[in-house]
Motif scaffolding. Sequence first.
Motif, PDB file in Angstrom:
ATOM      1  N   GLY A  66       0.760  -1.242   0.000  1.00  0.00           N
ATOM      2  CA  GLY A  66       0.000   0.000   0.000  1.00  0.00           C
ATOM      3  C   GLY A  66       0.788   1.288   0.000  1.00  0.00           C
ATOM      4  O   GLY A  66       0.350   2.284  -0.584  1.00  0.00           O
ATOM      5  N   LEU A  67       1.959   1.300   0.636  1.00  0.00           N
ATOM      6  CA  LEU A  67       2.655   2.574   0.838  1.00  0.00           C
ATOM      7  C   LEU A  67       3.121   3.205  -0.466  1.00  0.00           C
ATOM      8  O   LEU A  67       3.147   4.428  -0.594  1.00  0.00           O
ATOM      9  CB  LEU A  67       3.837   2.373   1.786  1.00  0.00           C
ATOM     10  CG  LEU A  67       3.470   2.163   3.262  1.00  0.00           C
ATOM     11  CD1 LEU A  67       4.716   2.085   4.125  1.00  0.00           C
ATOM     12  CD2 LEU A  67       2.558   3.284   3.764  1.00  0.00           C
ATOM     13  N   ARG A  68       3.507   2.377  -1.448  1.00  0.00           N
ATOM     14  CA  ARG A  68       3.951   2.966  -2.712  1.00  0.00           C
ATOM     15  C   ARG A  68       2.805   3.707  -3.399  1.00  0.00           C
ATOM     16  O   ARG A  68       2.988   4.814  -3.922  1.00  0.00           O
ATOM     17  CB  ARG A  68       4.501   1.877  -3.627  1.00  0.00           C
ATOM     18  CG  ARG A  68       4.968   2.410  -4.978  1.00  0.00           C
ATOM     19  CD  ARG A  68       5.741   1.393  -5.760  1.00  0.00           C
ATOM     20  NE  ARG A  68       6.167   1.924  -7.045  1.00  0.00           N
ATOM     21  CZ  ARG A  68       6.988   1.304  -7.881  1.00  0.00           C
ATOM     22  NH1 ARG A  68       7.476   0.115  -7.545  1.00  0.00           N
ATOM     23  NH2 ARG A  68       7.316   1.845  -9.026  1.00  0.00           N
ATOM     24  N   ASN A  69       1.615   3.101  -3.413  1.00  0.00           N
ATOM     25  CA  ASN A  69       0.470   3.781  -4.014  1.00  0.00           C
ATOM     26  C   ASN A  69       0.055   4.993  -3.190  1.00  0.00           C
ATOM     27  O   ASN A  69      -0.367   6.016  -3.740  1.00  0.00           O
ATOM     28  CB  ASN A  69      -0.706   2.809  -4.144  1.00  0.00           C
ATOM     29  CG  ASN A  69      -0.452   1.741  -5.189  1.00  0.00           C
ATOM     30  OD1 ASN A  69       0.165   2.010  -6.209  1.00  0.00           O
ATOM     31  ND2 ASN A  69      -0.917   0.533  -4.933  1.00  0.00           N
ATOM     32  N   ALA A  70       0.168   4.885  -1.889  1.00  0.00           N
ATOM     33  CA  ALA A  70      -0.191   6.019  -1.032  1.00  0.00           C
ATOM     34  C   ALA A  70       0.784   7.174  -1.187  1.00  0.00           C
ATOM     35  O   ALA A  70       0.440   8.326  -0.911  1.00  0.00           O
ATOM     36  CB  ALA A  70      -0.243   5.574   0.425  1.00  0.00           C
ATOM     37  N   SER A  71       2.005   6.879  -1.620  1.00  0.00           N
ATOM     38  CA  SER A  71       3.023   7.929  -1.716  1.00  0.00           C
ATOM     39  C   SER A  71       2.817   8.854  -2.904  1.00  0.00           C
ATOM     40  O   SER A  71       3.371   9.957  -2.926  1.00  0.00           O
ATOM     41  CB  SER A  71       4.414   7.294  -1.803  1.00  0.00           C
ATOM     42  OG  SER A  71       4.548   6.535  -2.997  1.00  0.00           O
ATOM     43  N   ILE A  72       2.030   8.450  -3.908  1.00  0.00           N
ATOM     44  CA  ILE A  72       1.869   9.284  -5.107  1.00  0.00           C
ATOM     45  C   ILE A  72       1.217  10.625  -4.778  1.00  0.00           C
ATOM     46  O   ILE A  72       1.758  11.688  -5.130  1.00  0.00           O
ATOM     47  CB  ILE A  72       1.079   8.516  -6.186  1.00  0.00           C
ATOM     48  CG1 ILE A  72       1.907   7.319  -6.677  1.00  0.00           C
ATOM     49  CG2 ILE A  72       0.736   9.429  -7.361  1.00  0.00           C
ATOM     50  CD1 ILE A  72       1.179   6.428  -7.651  1.00  0.00           C
ATOM     51  N   PRO A  73       0.051  10.675  -4.100  1.00  0.00           N
ATOM     52  CA  PRO A  73      -0.482  12.001  -3.741  1.00  0.00           C
ATOM     53  C   PRO A  73       0.378  12.735  -2.724  1.00  0.00           C
ATOM     54  O   PRO A  73       0.404  13.971  -2.710  1.00  0.00           O
ATOM     55  CB  PRO A  73      -1.873  11.680  -3.167  1.00  0.00           C
ATOM     56  CG  PRO A  73      -1.808  10.260  -2.745  1.00  0.00           C
ATOM     57  CD  PRO A  73      -0.873   9.595  -3.690  1.00  0.00           C
ATOM     58  N   VAL A  74       1.093  11.979  -1.886  1.00  0.00           N
ATOM     59  CA  VAL A  74       1.949  12.627  -0.894  1.00  0.00           C
ATOM     60  C   VAL A  74       3.109  13.347  -1.572  1.00  0.00           C
ATOM     61  O   VAL A  74       3.531  14.418  -1.124  1.00  0.00           O
ATOM     62  CB  VAL A  74       2.453  11.597   0.131  1.00  0.00           C
ATOM     63  CG1 VAL A  74       3.463  12.221   1.080  1.00  0.00           C
ATOM     64  CG2 VAL A  74       1.286  11.019   0.916  1.00  0.00           C
ATOM     65  N   VAL A  75       3.636  12.766  -2.665  1.00  0.00           N
ATOM     66  CA  VAL A  75       4.734  13.408  -3.392  1.00  0.00           C
ATOM     67  C   VAL A  75       4.291  14.762  -3.932  1.00  0.00           C
ATOM     68  O   VAL A  75       5.056  15.735  -3.935  1.00  0.00           O
ATOM     69  CB  VAL A  75       5.227  12.487  -4.524  1.00  0.00           C
ATOM     70  CG1 VAL A  75       6.124  13.239  -5.496  1.00  0.00           C
ATOM     71  CG2 VAL A  75       5.991  11.305  -3.942  1.00  0.00           C
ATOM     72  N   THR A  76       3.056  14.851  -4.387  1.00  0.00           N
ATOM     73  CA  THR A  76       2.525  16.141  -4.867  1.00  0.00           C
ATOM     74  C   THR A  76       2.588  17.190  -3.758  1.00  0.00           C
ATOM     75  O   THR A  76       3.078  18.304  -3.957  1.00  0.00           O
ATOM     76  CB  THR A  76       1.068  15.974  -5.332  1.00  0.00           C
ATOM     77  OG1 THR A  76       1.007  14.946  -6.304  1.00  0.00           O
ATOM     78  CG2 THR A  76       0.536  17.259  -5.920  1.00  0.00           C
ATOM     79  N   VAL A  77       2.090  16.808  -2.603  1.00  0.00           N
ATOM     80  CA  VAL A  77       2.087  17.740  -1.473  1.00  0.00           C
ATOM     81  C   VAL A  77       3.508  18.040  -1.028  1.00  0.00           C
ATOM     82  O   VAL A  77       3.825  19.166  -0.626  1.00  0.00           O
ATOM     83  CB  VAL A  77       1.245  17.158  -0.323  1.00  0.00           C
ATOM     84  CG1 VAL A  77       1.217  18.105   0.861  1.00  0.00           C
ATOM     85  CG2 VAL A  77      -0.165  16.864  -0.797  1.00  0.00           C
ATOM     86  N   LEU A  78       4.389  17.043  -1.120  1.00  0.00           N
ATOM     87  CA  LEU A  78       5.769  17.238  -0.708  1.00  0.00           C
ATOM     88  C   LEU A  78       6.449  18.304  -1.554  1.00  0.00           C
ATOM     89  O   LEU A  78       7.206  19.142  -1.046  1.00  0.00           O
ATOM     90  CB  LEU A  78       6.527  15.911  -0.813  1.00  0.00           C
ATOM     91  CG  LEU A  78       7.871  15.820  -0.088  1.00  0.00           C
ATOM     92  CD1 LEU A  78       7.692  16.022   1.405  1.00  0.00           C
ATOM     93  CD2 LEU A  78       8.525  14.472  -0.368  1.00  0.00           C
ATOM     94  N   GLY A  79       6.173  18.299  -2.863  1.00  0.00           N
ATOM     95  CA  GLY A  79       6.722  19.348  -3.709  1.00  0.00           C
ATOM     96  C   GLY A  79       6.220  20.722  -3.323  1.00  0.00           C
ATOM     97  O   GLY A  79       6.980  21.694  -3.266  1.00  0.00           O
ATOM     98  N   LEU A  80       4.914  20.814  -3.045  1.00  0.00           N
ATOM     99  CA  LEU A  80       4.354  22.088  -2.594  1.00  0.00           C
ATOM    100  C   LEU A  80       4.942  22.505  -1.248  1.00  0.00           C
ATOM    101  O   LEU A  80       5.177  23.691  -0.998  1.00  0.00           O
ATOM    102  CB  LEU A  80       2.834  21.985  -2.491  1.00  0.00           C
ATOM    103  CG  LEU A  80       2.079  21.718  -3.804  1.00  0.00           C
ATOM    104  CD1 LEU A  80       0.596  21.498  -3.527  1.00  0.00           C
ATOM    105  CD2 LEU A  80       2.277  22.865  -4.774  1.00  0.00           C
ATOM    106  N   GLN A  81       5.180  21.516  -0.373  1.00  0.00           N
ATOM    107  CA  GLN A  81       5.745  21.818   0.939  1.00  0.00           C
ATOM    108  C   GLN A  81       7.161  22.374   0.819  1.00  0.00           C
ATOM    109  O   GLN A  81       7.549  23.275   1.574  1.00  0.00           O
ATOM    110  CB  GLN A  81       5.755  20.567   1.803  1.00  0.00           C
ATOM    111  CG  GLN A  81       4.380  20.045   2.177  1.00  0.00           C
ATOM    112  CD  GLN A  81       3.625  21.006   3.064  1.00  0.00           C
ATOM    113  OE1 GLN A  81       2.922  21.886   2.581  1.00  0.00           O
ATOM    114  NE2 GLN A  81       3.764  20.864   4.348  1.00  0.00           N
ATOM    115  N   LEU A  82       7.946  21.824  -0.106  1.00  0.00           N
ATOM    116  CA  LEU A  82       9.302  22.347  -0.302  1.00  0.00           C
ATOM    117  C   LEU A  82       9.258  23.804  -0.752  1.00  0.00           C
ATOM    118  O   LEU A  82      10.048  24.634  -0.296  1.00  0.00           O
ATOM    119  CB  LEU A  82      10.044  21.497  -1.335  1.00  0.00           C
ATOM    120  CG  LEU A  82      10.704  20.227  -0.817  1.00  0.00           C
ATOM    121  CD1 LEU A  82      11.223  19.380  -1.973  1.00  0.00           C
ATOM    122  CD2 LEU A  82      11.842  20.549   0.136  1.00  0.00           C
ATOM    123  N   ALA A  83       8.336  24.110  -1.656  1.00  0.00           N
ATOM    124  CA  ALA A  83       8.182  25.507  -2.077  1.00  0.00           C
ATOM    125  C   ALA A  83       7.761  26.385  -0.900  1.00  0.00           C
ATOM    126  O   ALA A  83       8.255  27.510  -0.734  1.00  0.00           O
ATOM    127  CB  ALA A  83       7.156  25.592  -3.204  1.00  0.00           C
TER     128      ALA A  83
END
Length: 315
Positions: free
Chosen positions: A231-248
């Motif tokens: 599950g974690l790999r599939n769950a990480s896809i939307p999290v990566v989106t937010v992670l990019g926004l968080q870095l900004a």
Amino acid sequence: MIVYLLKRLAVLLASVAAAGVAVFAFMAVLPGDPAEIALGVNATPEAVAELRARFGTDRPPVTQFLDWFGGLAHGDFGTSYVTSSPIGPQIADRLGVTVVLVLGGMVVALLVAVPAGTFAAVHHRDPLGAAISAASQVGIAIPAFLAGILLVFVFAVKAQALPSGGYVPIADDPAEWLRSLLLPWLSLGLVQGAVLTRYVRSAVLDVMREDYLRTARAKGRGRMGALWRHGLRNASIPVVTVLGLQLATLLIGAVVVERVFVIPGLGDLLLNGVAGRDLLLVQGVVMVLVAAVLLINFVVDVCYAVLDPRLRGAR
């Protein structure tokens, strides 16, 4: 994959060029003449004209932009209107400090958000899971600068365990370098970690409702084992989106946090440039920050393709 990367790289370069035009245009319409500001109110018209010619601000705007943007490609950001020193070395000296600050804050955010969000999702019906969700809501409401002030009060004023501000280069004293950055890392990371916890919890909850995870549970895997394996790999896809926004967001938050903790990074340089009306310095720092955000978006797109191969062939 190579074609996908080339397409995303072309989009990145076009975005950087468009951002350069926007930054230059915004700075050009700001009121105030750099030559008049540098010479003061009692400057003669002849002195102002001479300084404009030296700065190059008497040329057409298109020529100024092409010279400035062309210099950026070679690492030449121009010369400061106030100090008459090259801007590029100043940005290079400060950039490393800001990168370390932002990356450290993101590491703290991930260390908080991934286990807390996963636990809150797995135990979403338990009181402890609900408490973690409530704590993350409180963290979202606290701005980074206020978190920094609270951390200084607790750990520097009351406990006297960490310095309240200042920066020690790692080459001078690695231990003091680490101590000087702990509170800034925490002030950035805890706030962003609270935001990221909500997204991790939501993504893990969505994955836990999928049929393939129930099938894995039916085959004998435990709840955490099935989630970790499938599950974690599939769950990480939307999290990566937010992670990019968080870095900004961390880049922008670092501007304020650097001033709170007296850290000589890009944020401190930007605020000093604004206070001194050094428009070319401000223009260079803003362009670096914008390019960094665009680069983060490019890395997020690449991570998408790595996590989900279906996106490589998407139109």
